[in-house]
Design an enzyme around this catalytic site. Structure first.
Site, PDB file in Angstrom:
ATOM      1  N   ASP A   1     -64.861 -12.806-109.261  1.00  0.00           N
ATOM      2  CA  ASP A   1     -65.056 -13.828-108.226  1.00  0.00           C
ATOM      3  C   ASP A   1     -65.563 -15.081-108.916  1.00  0.00           C
ATOM      4  OD1 ASP A   1     -66.103 -15.517-106.180  1.00  0.00           O
ATOM      5  OD2 ASP A   1     -66.092 -13.797-104.836  1.00  0.00           O
TER       6      ASP A   1
ATOM      7  N   CYS B   1     -55.096  -7.147 -97.845  1.00  0.00           N
ATOM      8  CA  CYS B   1     -55.490  -7.233 -96.427  1.00  0.00           C
ATOM      9  C   CYS B   1     -56.146  -8.589 -96.189  1.00  0.00           C
ATOM     10  CB  CYS B   1     -56.501  -6.135 -96.079  1.00  0.00           C
ATOM     11  SG  CYS B   1     -55.806  -4.485 -96.067  1.00  0.00           S
TER      12      CYS B   1
ATOM     13  N   ARG C   1     -54.768 -12.445 -97.027  1.00  0.00           N
ATOM     14  CA  ARG C   1     -53.864 -13.449 -96.468  1.00  0.00           C
ATOM     15  C   ARG C   1     -52.496 -13.349 -97.104  1.00  0.00           C
ATOM     16  NH1 ARG C   1     -56.119 -13.686 -92.608  1.00  0.00           N
ATOM     17  NH2 ARG C   1     -57.008 -15.408 -91.462  1.00  0.00           N
TER      18      ARG C   1
ATOM     19  N   ASP D   1     -51.127  -5.839 -95.383  1.00  0.00           N
ATOM     20  CA  ASP D   1     -51.443  -6.032 -93.958  1.00  0.00           C
ATOM     21  C   ASP D   1     -51.079  -7.450 -93.541  1.00  0.00           C
ATOM     22  OD1 ASP D   1     -52.627  -5.292 -91.415  1.00  0.00           O
ATOM     23  OD2 ASP D   1     -54.319  -6.593 -91.940  1.00  0.00           O
TER      24      ASP D   1
ATOM     25  N   GLU E   1     -45.405 -14.275 -90.764  1.00  0.00           N
ATOM     26  CA  GLU E   1     -45.776 -13.177 -89.865  1.00  0.00           C
ATOM     27  C   GLU E   1     -45.188 -13.421 -88.479  1.00  0.00           C
ATOM     28  OE1 GLU E   1     -50.024 -12.624 -90.100  1.00  0.00           O
ATOM     29  OE2 GLU E   1     -49.885 -12.023 -92.187  1.00  0.00           O
TER      30      GLU E   1
ATOM     31  N   HIS F   1     -50.916  -7.077 -89.738  1.00  0.00           N
ATOM     32  CA  HIS F   1     -52.137  -7.913 -89.735  1.00  0.00           C
ATOM     33  C   HIS F   1     -53.167  -7.381 -88.723  1.00  0.00           C
ATOM     34  CE1 HIS F   1     -53.775 -12.211 -90.652  1.00  0.00           C
ATOM     35  NE2 HIS F   1     -54.764 -11.362 -90.442  1.00  0.00           N
TER      36      HIS F   1
ATOM     37  N   GLY G   1     -56.051  -5.856 -89.864  1.00  0.00           N
ATOM     38  CA  GLY G   1     -57.301  -5.607 -90.596  1.00  0.00           C
ATOM     39  C   GLY G   1     -58.533  -5.740 -89.721  1.00  0.00           C
ATOM     40  N   ALA G   2     -58.567  -6.792 -88.919  1.00  0.00           N
ATOM     41  CA  ALA G   2     -59.766  -7.044 -88.112  1.00  0.00           C
ATOM     42  C   ALA G   2     -59.646  -6.471 -86.711  1.00  0.00           C
ATOM     43  CB  ALA G   2     -60.008  -8.542 -88.036  1.00  0.00           C
TER      44      ALA G   2
END
Ligand code: MLT
Length: 309
Positions: free
Chosen positions: A173, A232, A234, A258, A263, A281, A283-284
């Site tokens: 990161d 998962c 973007r 995902d 999309e 999509h 994931g959430a």
């Protein structure tokens, strides 16, 4: 006058309930095109969106001509909002990062297990009446390396869960010091080390000009033979054509997406590959995550508009 808010995507009722409780007037209208949204956005002090509404510069400019002061995103990703335009126009943008992170992290781990144990074949073959044990010898997560690219809210939760599954967790990161990565329970590594040494690569980054096609033909070629790729985060972080080639040639063991560049992905050739799995999509998409983001975005709008209108 009571602040007015437009909810332009479907959202858990806790959001309108909290806004109304605070004395706001709330209009719920989903499925508006950017043009239709631009027509009426000026009537509202606030706009709440999930991922379906695209908040363009034109929408924001039209809002600015009226009374628009804040756009709230019930979710983490801001790529459906022209944040730069909002900044120029002095319209505040808020989101709810972290509040749906656990749902995304759980899906990431689920997809790692699905890929390793070829579970999509197991599910469909038994439902189709076949007892197909032979082709279903998989591999275990325990003892394998998962390389996380991005160690924000979701990445950290994946790290914790992967450690619980006895995996070695590596992370890169660029915004974190090595000691912070270590504190989050991961071994700090360079991108080159992640590419070359991970059995599983999982992306946890926003889509920006810097992260676009992070996994390209060139970077995918650096991945360990047989590695599994999971995204998962973007669409657009993975070059889907290059991914297709690497899966078809057997360089990669499998991939799970995902999120897609477009999309829904339509007739993407990826969908026809036997070592590729996908989810739409979601994931959430847990009840807990949706309640969390809906409640938090309402709270953010009440805090901001309560003092402004
Ligand atoms: C997020 O950005 O929060 C997730 O991808 C889910 C969503 O798009 O709403």
């Amino acid at each position: 006058m009571a602040p007015s808010v437009l909810l332009s995507d479907k959202i858990e009722s806790v959001c309108p309930d909290l806004l109304k409780k605070a004395g706001f007037s709330v209009t719920e209208k989903s499925g508006l095109s950017p043009e239709a949204l631009a027509q009426e956005i000026g009537l509202y002090d606030g706009l709440v969106v999930r991922s379906a509404t695209t908040v363009t510069r034109e929408v924001l400019a039209a809002g600015k001509k009226g009374s628009l002061k804040i756009v709230g995103r019930a979710g983490a990703g801001l790529d459906n909002i022209d944040v730069a335009a909002a900044q120029e126009l002095g319209i505040k943008v808020v989101n709810t990062p972290g509040l749906n992170a656990n749902a995304v992290a759980e899906l990431t781990v689920a997809l790692a297990i699905v890929l390793s144990r070829k579970l999509w074949v197991a599910f469909s073959s038994i439902k189709e009446g076949r007892w197909e044990k032979k082709g279903l010898v998989g591999t275990e997560l325990s003892g394998k390396v998962i390389g996380l690219v991005g160690l924000g809210y979701v990445g950290r939760l994946v790290a914790k869960k992967a450690k619980g599954l006895d995996m070695s967790v590596w992370a890169y990161d660029p915004f974190l010091k090595p000691e912070d990565i270590a504190k989050a329970g991961a071994e700090p590594k360079s991108l080159a080390e992640i590419w070359a040494g991970s059995d599983y690569i999982s992306l946890h980054l926003p889509k920006t000009p810097d992260t676009l096609n992070l996994l390209s033909a060139e970077t995918i070629a650096k991945l360990k033979k047989g590695a599994f790729v999971i995204n998962c985060a973007r669409g657009g972080l993975v070059d889907e054509k290059a991914l297709h080639e690497a899966l078809a040639s057997g360089h990669l063991g499998g991939a799970a997406l995902d999120v897609f560049d477009q999309e829904p992905p339509g007739a993407s050739p990826l969908l026809a590959l036997p070592n590729f799995v996908a989810t739409p999509h979601v994931g959430a998409s847990s009840l807990e995550a949706q309640l969390n983001v809906a409640e938090e975005v309402a709270r953010l709008l009440v805090d901001f508009l309560g003092s402004k209108v």
